[in-house]
Scaffold this active site. Structure first.
Site, mmCIF file in Angstrom:
data_model
loop_
_atom_site.group_PDB
_atom_site.id
_atom_site.type_symbol
_atom_site.label_atom_id
_atom_site.label_comp_id
_atom_site.label_asym_id
_atom_site.label_seq_id
_atom_site.Cartn_x
_atom_site.Cartn_y
_atom_site.Cartn_z
ATOM 1 N N THR A 1 -14.493 17.847 -33.730
ATOM 2 C CA THR A 1 -15.329 17.091 -32.788
ATOM 3 C C THR A 1 -16.206 16.079 -33.523
ATOM 4 O OG1 THR A 1 -15.338 18.906 -31.233
ATOM 5 C CG2 THR A 1 -17.169 17.366 -31.058
ATOM 6 N N CYS B 1 -49.874 45.610 -27.065
ATOM 7 C CA CYS B 1 -50.336 45.061 -25.779
ATOM 8 C C CYS B 1 -50.601 46.179 -24.772
ATOM 9 C CB CYS B 1 -49.303 44.083 -25.226
ATOM 10 S SG CYS B 1 -49.230 42.592 -26.229
ATOM 11 N N GLU C 1 -49.918 39.113 -22.827
ATOM 12 C CA GLU C 1 -50.960 40.012 -22.317
ATOM 13 C C GLU C 1 -52.320 39.639 -22.898
ATOM 14 O OE1 GLU C 1 -48.050 40.905 -23.491
ATOM 15 O OE2 GLU C 1 -47.161 42.583 -22.408
ATOM 16 N N HIS D 1 -49.139 37.303 -27.915
ATOM 17 C CA HIS D 1 -48.352 37.718 -26.762
ATOM 18 C C HIS D 1 -49.065 37.353 -25.464
ATOM 19 C CE1 HIS D 1 -45.792 40.962 -29.018
ATOM 20 N NE2 HIS D 1 -45.522 39.728 -29.386
ATOM 21 N N LEU E 1 -25.698 15.229 -30.724
ATOM 22 C CA LEU E 1 -26.014 16.627 -30.371
ATOM 23 C C LEU E 1 -27.515 16.896 -30.333
ATOM 24 C CD1 LEU E 1 -23.268 18.534 -32.430
ATOM 25 C CD2 LEU E 1 -23.146 17.780 -30.057
HETATM 26 N N1 LIG Z 1 -15.029 17.655 -23.053
HETATM 27 C C1 LIG Z 1 -15.830 18.321 -23.841
HETATM 28 O O1 LIG Z 1 -16.743 19.031 -23.383
HETATM 29 C C2 LIG Z 1 -15.674 18.211 -25.333
HETATM 30 C C3 LIG Z 1 -16.662 18.741 -26.189
HETATM 31 C C4 LIG Z 1 -16.474 18.639 -27.554
HETATM 32 C C5 LIG Z 1 -15.333 18.042 -28.050
HETATM 33 N N2 LIG Z 1 -14.405 17.523 -27.198
HETATM 34 C C6 LIG Z 1 -13.186 16.900 -27.716
HETATM 35 O O2 LIG Z 1 -12.463 17.866 -28.456
HETATM 36 C C7 LIG Z 1 -11.703 17.206 -29.458
HETATM 37 C C8 LIG Z 1 -11.887 17.938 -30.768
HETATM 38 O O3 LIG Z 1 -11.370 19.239 -30.654
HETATM 39 P P1 LIG Z 1 -10.637 19.923 -31.863
HETATM 40 O O4 LIG Z 1 -9.966 21.143 -31.362
HETATM 41 O O5 LIG Z 1 -9.799 18.893 -32.555
HETATM 42 O O6 LIG Z 1 -11.818 20.196 -32.874
HETATM 43 P P2 LIG Z 1 -12.950 21.312 -33.025
HETATM 44 O O7 LIG Z 1 -12.638 22.492 -32.183
HETATM 45 O O8 LIG Z 1 -14.248 20.649 -32.869
HETATM 46 O O9 LIG Z 1 -12.793 21.675 -34.561
HETATM 47 C C9 LIG Z 1 -11.617 22.245 -35.017
HETATM 48 C C10 LIG Z 1 -11.688 22.367 -36.526
HETATM 49 O O10 LIG Z 1 -12.495 23.462 -36.875
HETATM 50 C C11 LIG Z 1 -11.804 24.247 -37.828
HETATM 51 N N3 LIG Z 1 -12.100 25.668 -37.646
HETATM 52 C C12 LIG Z 1 -12.624 26.487 -38.584
HETATM 53 N N4 LIG Z 1 -12.821 27.706 -38.109
HETATM 54 C C13 LIG Z 1 -12.410 27.700 -36.836
HETATM 55 C C14 LIG Z 1 -12.361 28.690 -35.848
HETATM 56 N N5 LIG Z 1 -12.775 29.950 -36.054
HETATM 57 N N6 LIG Z 1 -11.869 28.347 -34.657
HETATM 58 C C15 LIG Z 1 -11.458 27.088 -34.413
HETATM 59 N N7 LIG Z 1 -11.469 26.085 -35.329
HETATM 60 C C16 LIG Z 1 -11.959 26.400 -36.529
HETATM 61 C C17 LIG Z 1 -10.345 23.992 -37.579
HETATM 62 O O11 LIG Z 1 -9.705 24.241 -38.774
HETATM 63 P P3 LIG Z 1 -8.102 24.450 -38.867
HETATM 64 O O12 LIG Z 1 -7.543 23.107 -38.505
HETATM 65 O O13 LIG Z 1 -7.932 24.825 -40.264
HETATM 66 O O14 LIG Z 1 -7.745 25.493 -37.878
HETATM 67 C C18 LIG Z 1 -10.335 22.562 -37.122
HETATM 68 O O15 LIG Z 1 -10.201 21.708 -38.244
HETATM 69 C C19 LIG Z 1 -12.177 15.780 -29.491
HETATM 70 O O16 LIG Z 1 -11.235 14.959 -28.877
HETATM 71 C C20 LIG Z 1 -13.457 15.806 -28.707
HETATM 72 O O17 LIG Z 1 -13.693 14.556 -28.053
HETATM 73 C C21 LIG Z 1 -14.549 17.607 -25.854
#
Ligand SMILES: NC(=O)c1ccc[n+]([C@@H]2O[C@H](COP(=O)([O-])OP(=O)(O)OC[C@H]3O[C@@H](n4cnc5c(N)ncnc54)[C@H](OP(=O)(O)O)[C@@H]3O)[C@@H](O)[C@H]2O)c1
Length: 373
Positions: A207, A95, A63, A61, A215
């Protein structure tokens, strides 16, 4: 308990201690990154005789490190501590006891420690050792840096920061177009800095399929600060050729999937270095139950998680009221037709959250918010 009021100079030294603590932020495991400054005045003005930060990994820690540096000069000094000194016996004495034994005359603390093993007991040890104790100096500043640790104790789960880049026309991407670059180099650098201060980055499988993201933290000198990557993928549909899987041995990848999903594929992914967390889904849907997931991730020692999307996952965190900090970065480009709507608009964010910062980063605007008290 009889605490003494602050004295001139206290805020100055506490501000320096808070800056020092920031150095190991996010790198001290389940312990918070805390700093201690030992200051003495022998008549020629105050001087710092000992400095300490919680070591990488969480021990020793702060301290102990500061007392070690000061040696005999600790006797009669004032200790500035960003968090109440610990009161529990581990492999080393508490501490608070170490400060008393070293002959410290006065302790000035910033944030209180909610850990039930401390929670006022650290201050009590100091007072019963005859030290003067002043608490709460720059409490808000110290608490802000310690917020992942404080959130885990208050809410029993990691602190969640949601970060989204939004185009000028309120979109975050375009259906079927892969990653759309919304923000510029400076804002992207800032994003990587934010990544380095989190224990994990979380996205949905949508995504990963759309963007094939890395990432990681790609800032010079900080690449070893890349946090773990977590992907919500209940049915285990991830393509093993994706960047995240290919780099799993270098930067850990955790897949959140149903225990029954794709046993052969799971085995192959484990061989590729991927880790798994089993999930519950919300009855009647395929959506991962987020509160239970966060409980499990907290039990793994994660204190803060950066949720970077996409739209569905971000919306789920907002709906479940699990967003403690929100970062919206507004770029200049327009996405137009086929654009995916942002999970939260800037105006709505300003209504629902408390804005804490606004920066101009090149042509982008960077907004930070936190949960309203
Ligand atoms: N501008 C930015 O900062 C940014 C950042 C990241 C991504 N993006 C863009 O976002 C897009 C992808 O978004 P998205 O909505 O298609 O994908 P997502 O949010 O990354 O993933 C959605 C998937 O996760 C599953 N899922 C499981 N549990 C979930 C829960 N509790 N809540 C939500 N989803 C859950 C969903 O299943 P179900 O289909 O069964 O519901 C779905 O298949 C891309 O075009 C990417 O380029 C932009």
């Amino acid at each position: 308990m009889a605490f003494d009021p602050p004295r001139p100079g206290d805020e100055r030294f506490m501000a320096a201690a808070i800056r020092l603590a920031f150095r190991h932020s996010g790198q001290t495991g389940t312990n918070p990154s805390v700093a201690t400054l030992l200051v003495r005045d022998d008549g020629a003005g105050p001087r710092i005789v000992g400095r300490g930060i919680t070591a990488l990994g969480g021990r020793p820690h702060a301290e102990a490190a500061a007392l070690g540096e000061a040696g005999d000069l600790a006797r009669g000094a004032t200790a500035y501590v960003t968090l109440e000194p610990c009161a529990h016996h581990g492999r080393t004495p508490p501490c608070a006891t170490a400060l008393v034994s070293a002959g410290i005359a006065r302790v000035v603390s910033a944030a209180a420690d909610p850990d039930p093993r401390v929670d006022g007991k650290g201050h009590r040890i100091l007072l019963s050792g005859g030290l003067s104790v002043t608490r709460g100096v720059l409490r808000a500043d110290a608490s802000s840096d310690l917020s992942p640790y404080l959130t885990r104790h208050a809410l029993g789960r990691p602190q969640i920061t949601l970060k989204t880049a939004i185009s000028a026309d309120g979109r975050i991407g375009r259906e079927g177009s892969g990653q759309v670059f919304i923000t510029g180099k400076i804002a992207n650098g800032q994003t990587h800095l934010v990544r380095s201060r989190h224990d994990a980055i979380l996205v949905g499988i949508g995504t990963v399929k759309e963007d094939d993201p890395g990432l990681d933290c790609r800032l010079p000198g900080l690449s070893d600060r890349s946090p773990r990557r977590i992907v919500i993928d209940p049915d285990l549909t991830i393509d093993p050729d994706m960047q995240l899987v290919r780099t799993a041995r270098r930067t850990p990848l955790i897949l959140v999937a149903k225990g029954s999903a794709e046993p052969d594929k799971r085995r192959a992914l484990i061989e590729a270095g991927v880790e798994f967390v089993a999930c519950d889904t919300v009855p009647g849907s395929n959506r991962v139950a987020l509160p239970e997931l966060l409980e499990d991730l907290g039990a793994m020692g994660l204190q803060n998680i950066l949720v970077e999307g996409g739209a569905a996952v971000a919306a789920s965190f907002i709906e479940a009221d699990l967003v403690d900090r929100l970062i919206l970065v507004r770029g200049e480009i327009e996405i137009g037709e086929g654009g995916i709507a942002a999970p939260i608009a800037l105006d709505e964010a300003k209504r629902r959250f408390r804005q804490t910062d606004r920066l101009s980063l090149g042509t982008d605007l960077w907004f930070e918010f936190e949960r309203r008290a």
